[in-house]
Design an enzyme around this catalytic site. Structure first.
Site, short mmCIF file in Angstrom:
data_model
loop_
_atom_site.label_atom_id
_atom_site.label_comp_id
_atom_site.label_asym_id
_atom_site.label_seq_id
_atom_site.Cartn_x
_atom_site.Cartn_y
_atom_site.Cartn_z
N ASN A 1 0.95 -1.20 0.04
CA ASN A 1 0.02 -0.03 -0.05
C ASN A 1 0.89 1.28 -0.16
O ASN A 1 1.46 1.29 0.82
CB ASN A 1 -0.80 0.01 1.34
CG ASN A 1 -2.14 1.02 1.01
OD1 ASN A 1 -2.39 1.65 0.10
ND2 ASN A 1 -2.55 1.30 2.25
N ASP B 1 10.23 1.93 2.42
CA ASP B 1 8.86 1.36 2.93
C ASP B 1 9.03 -0.03 3.36
O ASP B 1 8.12 -0.79 3.12
CB ASP B 1 7.75 1.75 2.19
CG ASP B 1 6.54 1.64 2.69
OD1 ASP B 1 6.48 1.49 4.15
OD2 ASP B 1 5.23 1.66 2.04
#
Length: 448
Positions: A301, A328
């Site tokens: 995401n 991330d």
């Protein structure tokens, strides 16, 4: 030559030194003493007691700086710990990682920030800089004590994993953070548009019969946040940008002189939504790999996007719209991923594959190697306002040595990270870290 007890001098010999912060790109030696960079130049002398590393044929550059990383501790140590996450960082060439606050308890208090700093000091293989919550508990109802978090050592504020959905609260956060001189790092997602979605909305989601997440779920909030940054004069950073429209919003904001920056991940630069069908980087960015048809390890995401979005992101990296690369890194345990795409957790374990993935861009000629290194070193360091990501004499002795042509097969059983969740399992990458030096100490590998 200075010899400080506990830290032997290190001389890295004969590598191609690339330091974008100083415009250096050429064969040279790098001398590290007392935990600092001492000199960069040709044929530096090696006195007795100096550990010499032969970097012939290798790239030598500043240690990578990751502004967006999930270390999971406190609260989710079954997924990752500061110890395992920083060891994974060292294996990937990262000497500084910024820890996101969606932990348990969240990093919304002085005590929580100090816990991360203390644990990193005791067990971390590399430097850890914590990011504090924007809102109390990360719940989006009221602002956290941002001044207290900054005083404790937070380098910015985010509720990453959850966007700050309340526009008035986001306005207040931007106004308040600007006085502190620290960024608001927002995960841009409108839940009303993304709710129930698992992968990018497009032909892949249609073919698999999986509900998709439209790019507009990101675009709308990026546009809102930029408008609020303009209203408040606040400092906005857009996390993991992934769409063409979001990129255009950021480019226009920069043209207007707004204090807006953004980052991109290695996976959004090198993989598309086809990875959910078992497509990954092997030989080319979109070559097939024999895997299950529904790969939950490719669920992230924001989702992996279309090939046209990937090309736009590469363009944004090259033209300066995208400020730097951030991983991330989002480790999960097997149970979180060994299920259907709809039920699987979002996130990819990235620290140990980041360089290999990104080197595909250099090998293909899409992005020059010095620019890639800049986006991993001096650019994120400039964002942080720290003397990192450089081999300037007197800077911390954080260095990575990597072999740009070394082929290797991704085997998650060898990961230092507890997170084995990557769609690159079994893929062949070209380019791998062979040594990482943090604060003058070799914390991973070593070439003699």
């Amino acid at each position: 030559m200075r010899h400080t007890a506990g830290i032997a001098p290190v001389l890295i010999r004969g590598g191609r030194v690339v330091d974008p912060s100083q415009g250096i790109d050429g064969v040279a030696d790098v001398l590290l003493e007392d935990g600092l960079v001492s000199a960069v130049g040709g044929n530096l002398p090696a006195d007795a007691g100096v550990r010499a590393l032969d970097a012939n044929g290798m790239i030598v550059c500043p240690g990578f700086v990751d502004v967006h990383c999930h270390l999971r501790e406190p609260g989710f140590e079954y997924k990752e710990t500061i110890a395992t996450g920083t060891r994974a960082a060292a294996r990937g060439g990262f000497t500084t990682v910024c820890a996101m606050p969606n932990t348990n308890p969240p990093l919304d208090s002085r005590a929580a920030i100090e816990f991360v700093l203390d644990r990193a000091s005791a067990e971390g293989a590399v430097r850890v800089l914590p990011i504090g919550n924007v809102t109390a508990g990360g719940k989006g109802d009221e602002l956290a004590e941002m001044a207290e978090l900054a005083e404790a050592g937070a380098i910015g504020f985010s509720d990453d994993g959850m966007p700050v959905s309340d526009s008035n609260l986001m306005r207040q956060a931007l106004s308040y953070s600007s006085a502190l001189g620290l960024p608001i790092i927002n995960h841009c997602e409108v839940h009303e548009l993304s709710k129930g979605g698992s992968i990018n909305e497009g032909w892949v989601s249609n073919r698999l019969g999986v509900k998709g997440v439209p790019g507009s779920a990101e675009d709308v909030m990026v546009a809102r946040d930029i408008a609020l940054a303009e209203l408040t004069g606040g400092r906005l950073h857009v996390a993991h940008v992934s769409t063409v429209q979001s990129l255009e919003h950021v480019a226009r904001a920069k043209d207007r002189g707004l204090n807006v920056t953004c980052e991109v991940t290695p996976h959004h630069l090198t993989l598309t939504d086809e990875a959910v069908m078992g497509m990954t980087a092997e030989g080319s960015r979109y070559a097939p790999l024999t895997r299950q048809a529904y790969d939950p390890n490719a669920k992230v995401n924001p989702p992996l996007r279309s090939p046209s979005a990937v090309e736009a992101l590469i363009g944004g990296l090259k033209d300066g719209t995208i400020d730097f690369i951030a991983t991330d890194h989002a480790p999960h345990n097997a149970i979180d991923k060994m299920t259907t795409v709809d039920e699987a957790a979002f996130g990819i374990s990235v620290l140990e594959t980041a360089l290999g993935s990104l080197m595909s861009l250099a090998h293909s000629g899409d992005v020059g190697l010095p620019l890639l290194i800049e986006k991993l070193t001096s650019a994120p360091a400039q964002f942080l306002g720290r003397e990192l990501g450089t081999l300037r004499p007197g800077a911390p002795a954080d260095v990575v040595v990597f072999n740009p042509g070394l082929e290797w097969t991704v085997d998650t059983a060898e990961f230092a990270s507890k997170g084995k969740n990557t769609p690159l399992e079994g893929a062949t990458l070209r380019g791998r870290v062979v040594a990482t030096v943090f604060g003058g100490k070799v914390v991973y590998g070593g070439v003699e």
